[in-house]
Every structure is written in structure tokens, then in C-alpha cells.
Design a protein around this motif. Structure first.
Motif, short mmCIF file in Angstrom:
data_model
loop_
_atom_site.label_atom_id
_atom_site.label_comp_id
_atom_site.label_asym_id
_atom_site.label_seq_id
_atom_site.Cartn_x
_atom_site.Cartn_y
_atom_site.Cartn_z
N ASN A 164 -8.55 -6.44 4.88
CA ASN A 164 -7.54 -5.60 5.49
C ASN A 164 -6.17 -6.08 5.02
OD1 ASN A 164 -9.57 -4.40 7.32
ND2 ASN A 164 -9.63 -6.47 8.16
N ALA A 165 -5.31 -5.14 4.66
CA ALA A 165 -4.05 -5.51 4.01
C ALA A 165 -2.84 -5.06 4.83
CB ALA A 165 -3.98 -4.90 2.62
N TRP A 166 -1.84 -5.95 4.89
CA TRP A 166 -0.63 -5.69 5.67
C TRP A 166 0.59 -6.27 4.93
CZ3 TRP A 166 -2.16 -5.34 11.27
CH2 TRP A 166 -3.49 -5.75 11.51
N PRO A 167 1.74 -5.61 5.00
CA PRO A 167 2.98 -6.25 4.54
C PRO A 167 3.46 -7.24 5.60
CG PRO A 167 3.44 -4.01 5.27
CD PRO A 167 1.95 -4.19 5.37
N HIS A 187 10.91 -15.62 1.76
CA HIS A 187 10.17 -14.65 2.57
C HIS A 187 10.09 -13.27 1.93
CE1 HIS A 187 11.15 -17.17 6.43
NE2 HIS A 187 10.22 -17.73 5.66
N SER A 188 10.47 -13.15 0.71
CA SER A 188 10.53 -11.84 0.06
C SER A 188 9.16 -11.38 -0.43
CB SER A 188 11.50 -11.87 -1.12
OG SER A 188 11.05 -12.76 -2.12
N ASP A 239 7.24 -6.12 -5.69
CA ASP A 239 8.17 -5.33 -4.88
C ASP A 239 7.39 -4.81 -3.68
OD1 ASP A 239 9.68 -3.19 -3.76
OD2 ASP A 239 10.72 -2.86 -5.66
N GLN A 240 7.64 -5.38 -2.51
CA GLN A 240 6.84 -5.05 -1.34
C GLN A 240 6.92 -3.56 -0.98
OE1 GLN A 240 8.06 -5.78 2.83
NE2 GLN A 240 6.51 -7.42 2.82
#
Length: 514
Positions: free
Chosen positions: A351-354, A382-383, A474-475
Motif C-alpha cells: 500500500n502506497a502513501w505520500p 523531508h522532501s 517529485d512527490q
């Protein structure tokens, strides 16, 4: 029988076209002089080129290629295209996956016609100079599949892409079914249509009813299983299979980190029985991938009654090069097929999250299950951070042929403490480059991304709480692509972006490069 995607070979037919002038003369395409203009000289020079080509093949062709005997064809200045040449080139067409061609000026017409006749991909040998682009432009414009590289290293990457494409096209997936055979009720971001998956990728699907599957967990009772009474030919576990599960359980318990072992042997055996059963069914159905609709199955309460989950099965199969996914997620499985074949490593999914921070630099909690504040305590940048968590962690991230990394062995269910799960410490891999992949549910787009491991978490936790945090380029851009492709992301250690982009092109997909 299980034929892994890693076991697939690319059958390559090498061809060399030599140019031999019949007469000695000078003109706009003859730049030599004296004896170098003679027919005899051309024949010797062409044979030397063929010999050098065979030497290059011997030095550079990788193990995953099945190399056929190289063939030589003489081209003359009469511009003829002898039918016997094509008959010889295409003699064993059904056994040829791709042609690898060494050529030069005034020989393109044979390559074009071979591609048109055979419908096979054309690979061009490195160092053909200006002729490479002449040939590729001619083939591309005719809608013919071709690959060209300036170095043998790049050519091998292209061969690996073609081998991966072949593996995916020949893959068979075994899927557990409850409500329907296309998706799980809890996984709507997998592919909308499995027939479309077959149309685009070539992969085929086999199905097993989940209630029949649950009956297979125990040796066949007198009179047959509850769901198939009277049938005595069902693939139930045998007493020997149960002993195999018990032996595997003891092996896994013995190999776990002593300070991170928190599950009873009985529950490890239960999970190992599922792995042994799935492996047995994969052999029966001639499949090399597996998925099960975990939430749909969970709501039957039979998994609670039998006290197991599929997590350990997914881990053990994937570590062998047999992608196995939860939630009937064929989407992430297709990505895992590709990453496994390209890398010879076991990819993981999750499961993926920013990962986001407030204006004061404090991490915004994703879930109470994650201790992000402590896990990120030593991370000053934190970028562009992303997180992927799951319970089916892989111990062979650095190579399927490698020894398993150190691991924890814990439980999934909080109260009853059943369901064996591996734990992996991602903090040992800080700085590791990873490649990320997934598809849009309509089979039109392919997310291709890279990241770098920043830290990990949840090594001493249970359930789905083991995770990796990695930095993407690049989030925001990554998240936009992620929204088109769905939750579970497949991750593999290493950089395979170039190969995945070639695969996207080969399958006619739009590549979302992030």
C-alpha cells in the motif's frame, strides 16, 4: 508444472548479410582501389565480418538467450532478393523469437522484407554506424518492431526486455474466486477487464473456487469434500504434504531473528500448509502466478476458522520468482512479472502513501499503525517522501539466487495471533535505488518510477505494518501518476527504468515517467 518467468529463454537467430560486388569498378558507392575492388577481396572481407560477428556473440550473449547457429547470406550488386534466402532464414520460424542482424549499406531491403514476412522483432547488431538509423527508420515507418543499440551492453538490455515480454505473454495466473473472476470487491483498482489484459499482455488466467480451495487444506475425507461430495480426485493436501508444511515451518522459525519471533508454531504450520497447497495447485494448473481475493474470502469467516492468512504464501512464492499477490490484484502482479524477469530479484508490493509534513516540519500522521515520528527522527530532508507498507515482505530483494536476508517472523491477527508474516528491516538498505511500477486499470498507462530508500519502520510490529520510506524525484508528479494507476505499487531493488520504458513501448502503453 510451474514454469517461472525467470526460466523463459529468448530464442535468437543471428544473421549476417555480407556485400560482395561481382565486378571490379569504381563509382559513387565504391571507395576502394586496386585489389580491394575485386570480387575475391569482397568475399574475404565479408567472411571476416561474419567471423568477428560470431566472436562478439560468443563474448556477449547472456545466459537467458538461446542462441541459434548464426547464418550468413551474400548480397550482390545485382540487388536481387532470392526467395531461397528467406526460406532459409524462416525455416524454423516457430522456434525463433527475434532476429539479430549484422548488416551494412545496400542490404536494408532484405531486413525490411524479412521483418514483413516473419512478423518477428528485429535486433540490430551494435556498431553499424549510420546504417542503424537508416534501417530503424525504414522499419518503424512500416509499423515493424525493431530495436537498435550502439553497445553490446545496451543490446543485452533490449534482449532482456524482449525476453520479459515473452515471459509475460506466456504467463498463466491462478486466481481464487468468490463473487466474480475479474476483481475482488475490495480491490477495484486492479484491471477492469481480464480479457483486455490477455489482449494487451498475452497473459492467461485459470480459476479456483475459494470454497473448494478451503476444502483442499485438509486430507480428503471419506466421501469427498463438503463442496464436491463424491469426487475423490480433488487435490487435497496429503499427509505427506502436511509433513512438508511442518518441516518448512520449523525451518522458518529456526531462521528467524530470535528477538523478532512472535508466533506459535501451530500458526506457522497453518500458513505453510497454504503455501504447500498453492504450490500444488500451480503445478496442477500449469501456472506461474497466484492471487486470492483476501477481503472477499475473509468475510466468509473460513480463514478465521482455519486460522491462517495468505501473507506467508505470497512471500515464499515471490521469493522463488513466482509472483503472488493479495486482493486479486492482477495489476501489481503484472508489474511483478516484469520486474522479476528483468532483475532476477524478488520484488515486493504494498500500500502506497505520500509522506506529508505540516508548516512546522512535523510529520502528518498517516495511520496510528505507523510510528513515523520516531522512524523519521534522523531524516533531515523531508522532501519528496513516499511510504509503502505490507505484510507480505520479501527476504530476497537483492537476488532470488541469494541467501535470504535476516528476518523477523510474526503474526497478522492481533487477538488470535494467527497468520505468519515476515518482517524486513529496510534501515539496512538506506541509499538503495529502487524501481517502481504499476498500470492503469484500463491497461493504457504504465507508471515507471525510481526512488531511494530513506528508512524503514514496523520491523517489530504485526499485521500490515512493516514499511519502507523512500524518496522520489517529485512527490507531486509521482502522486498524479499514482492516482491514475491505483494503490499497490511493485518495488524492485536496482534501476530498470530504461527497460520498463522499452516494455511500455513494446506493449503500446503510455509511460508515466516519474
Amino acid at each position: 508444472m510451474i514454469k517461472r518467468c525467470l526460466d523463459v529463454k529468448l530464442n535468437v537467430q543471428p544473421l549476417c548479410f555480407g556485400l560482395v560486388h561481382k565486378f571490379a569498378y569504381e563509382g559513387p558507392c565504391r571507395f576502394s582501389s586496386g585489389d580491394a575492388l575485386t570480387n575475391e577481396y569482397d568475399k574475404i572481407a565479408a567472411q571476416q565480418v561474419f567471423s568477428d560477428f560470431k566472436d562478439d556473440l560468443a563474448k556477449n550473449i547472456p545466459d537467458f538467450v538461446e542462441l541459434r547457429e548464426p547464418l550468413y547470406f551474400e548480397c550482390n550488386d545485382d540487388w536481387l532478393l532470392p526467395q531461397e534466402n528467406f526460406d532459409q532464414m524462416m525455416k524454423d520460424l516457430g522456434e525463433i523469437d527475434v532476429y539479430l542482424i549484422h548488416s551494412g549499406i545496400a542490404r536494408e531491403r532484405q531486413i525490411i522484407e524479412l521483418a514483413e514476412r516473419s512478423k518477428k522483432p528485429i535486433l540490430l547488431s551494435p556498431r553499424l554506424g549510420c546504417m542503424i538509423t537508416s534501417i530503424t527508420a525504414s522499419l518503424y515507418s512500416r509499423g515493424l518492431e525493431t530495436y537498435a543499440a550502439n553497445t553490446w551492453s545496451d543490446l543485452i538490455k533490449e534482449m532482456n526486455v524482449l525476453r520479459t515480454k515473452k515471459a509475460v505473454q506466456n504467463a498463466n495466473v491462478l486466481a481464487g474466486v468468490r463473487f466474480n473472476s475479474n476483481t475482488s470487491y475490495a480491490c477495484n483498482d486492479s484491471f477492469i477487464s481480464l480479457p483486455k489484459v490477455t489482449e494487451v499482455f498475452g497473459t492467461h488466467f485459470r480459476y479456483v473456487n475459494l470454497h473448494e480451495f478451503f476444502d483442499y487444506i485438509h486430507p480428503l475425507p471419506e466421501g469427498g469434500n463438503y463442496t464436491t461430495p463424491g469426487r475423490m480426485d480433488t487435490p487435497n493436501l496429503t499427509d505427506e504434504d502436511v509433513k512438508k508444511a511442518e518441516s518448512l515451518a520449523d525451518e522458518l522459525i529456526g531462521g528467524a531473528e530470535p528477538d523478532n519471533l512472535d508466533i506459535e508454531r501451530t500458526y506457522v504450520i497453518n500458513s505453510c500448509k497454504i503455501y504447500v497447497l498453492v504450490e500444488k495447485l500451480l503445478n496442477l494448473y500449469d501456472c506461474n502466478g497466484f492471487t486470492f481475493p483476501c477481503p472477499d474470502a475473509c468475510s466468509t469467516m473460513r480463514m478465521n476458522k482455519e486460522e491462517f492468512t495468505f501473507c506467508l504464501n505470497h512471500s515464499l512464492l515471490t521469493e522463488q520468482g513466482i509472483p503472488s499477490t493479495c486482493d486479486s490484484d492482477i495489476n501489481s502482479m503484472m508489474a511483478m512479472f516484469m520486474l522479476t524477469t528483468l532483475s532476477d530479484k524478488a520484488p515486493s508490493l504494498g500500500n502506497a502513501w505520500p509522506v506529508l509534513f505540516d508548516d512546522s516540519g512535523n510529520v502528518i500522521p498517516i495511520s496510528s499503525r505507523f510510528d513515523l515520528e520516531n522512524d523519521l527522527a534522523n531524516v533531515t530532508d523531508h522532501s519528496n517522501l513516499y511510504l509503502v507498507d505490507h505484510s507480505s515482505q520479501i527476504r530476497k530483494k537483492k537476488g532470488i539466487c541469494c541467501e535470504p536476508s535476516k528476518y523477523g517472523l510474526r503474526h497478522f491477527a492481533f487477538d488470535k495471533k494467527f497468520g505468519a508474516v515476515f518482517r524486513y528491516d529496510f534501515n539496512q538498505d538506506v541509499g538503495q535505488k529502487i524501481t517502481i511500477c504499476r498500470f492503469s486499470p484500463d491497461c493504457r498507462k504504465m507508471l515507471i518510477g525510481t526512488g531511494t530508500v530513506v528508512c524503514g519502520g514496523g520491523y517489530y510490529t504485526d499485521n500490515c505494518n512493516n514499511y519502507v520510506i523512500f524518496r522520489v524525484n517529485d512527490q507531486k508528479k509521482f502522486y498524479q501518476a499514482h492516482k491514475y494507476t491505483g494503490n499497490h505499487l511493485a518495488l524492485a531493488y536496482g534501476d530498470y527504468v530504461e527497460e520498463l520504458k522499452l516494455l511500455a513501448d513494446a506493449f503500446g502503453l503510455e509511460a508515466l515517467m516519474v
